[in-house]
Design an enzyme around this catalytic site. Structure first.
Site, mmCIF file in Angstrom:
data_model
loop_
_atom_site.group_PDB
_atom_site.id
_atom_site.type_symbol
_atom_site.label_atom_id
_atom_site.label_comp_id
_atom_site.label_asym_id
_atom_site.label_seq_id
_atom_site.Cartn_x
_atom_site.Cartn_y
_atom_site.Cartn_z
ATOM 1 C CG HIS A 22 -2.216 -0.855 0.905
ATOM 2 N ND1 HIS A 22 -2.322 -2.288 0.820
ATOM 3 C CD2 HIS A 22 -3.418 -0.285 0.521
ATOM 4 C CE1 HIS A 22 -3.248 -2.410 0.568
ATOM 5 N NE2 HIS A 22 -4.172 -1.622 0.218
ATOM 6 C CE1 TYR A 41 -10.018 2.012 1.854
ATOM 7 C CE2 TYR A 41 -9.294 2.222 -0.550
ATOM 8 C CZ TYR A 41 -9.812 1.305 0.445
ATOM 9 O OH TYR A 41 -9.962 0.010 0.432
#
Length: 104
Positions: A22, A41
């Site tokens: 990520h 997010y």
């Protein structure tokens, strides 16, 4: 702005790999998310249970989990499938969460 929350599950022993992937999220995936209205997010990890808790603020009526027909999302799901609990199509098993408290 609508907020979507859901949980997913990481396979034990993969928290560092999850964070690494990520940290290097594909720019074209970020562009798609922003283009379709996903603003903020965030994903949180409970390291004891391996549960991931995700929160998305969106400017539309759909979350990122509804973008599964796009090629880039399908590639990301396949990339992450070895370290997460997934469905047969490689999408992460997600459990929608209901908001029970909000303090503005």
């Amino acid at each position: 702005m609508p907020t979507f929350a859901f949980r997913m599950k990481l396979k034990p022993g993969f928290s560092d790999e999850y964070k690494k992937r990520h940290a290097a999220i594909w720019p074209e995936l970020v562009a798609l998310l922003k283009q379709t209205g996903v603003g903020e997010y965030r994903i949180f990890l409970d390291e004891e249970t391996h549960l991931l808790f995700a929160v998305q603020e969106v400017s539309g009526e759909q979350s990122s989990q509804e973008l599964g027909t796009t090629e880039i999302v399908q590639r990301w799901w396949a990339y992450m499938a070895d370290i997460m609990e997934t469905n047969p199509d490689n999408s992460p098993v997600t459990i929608p969460l209901k908001e029970v408290f909000y303090m503005p």
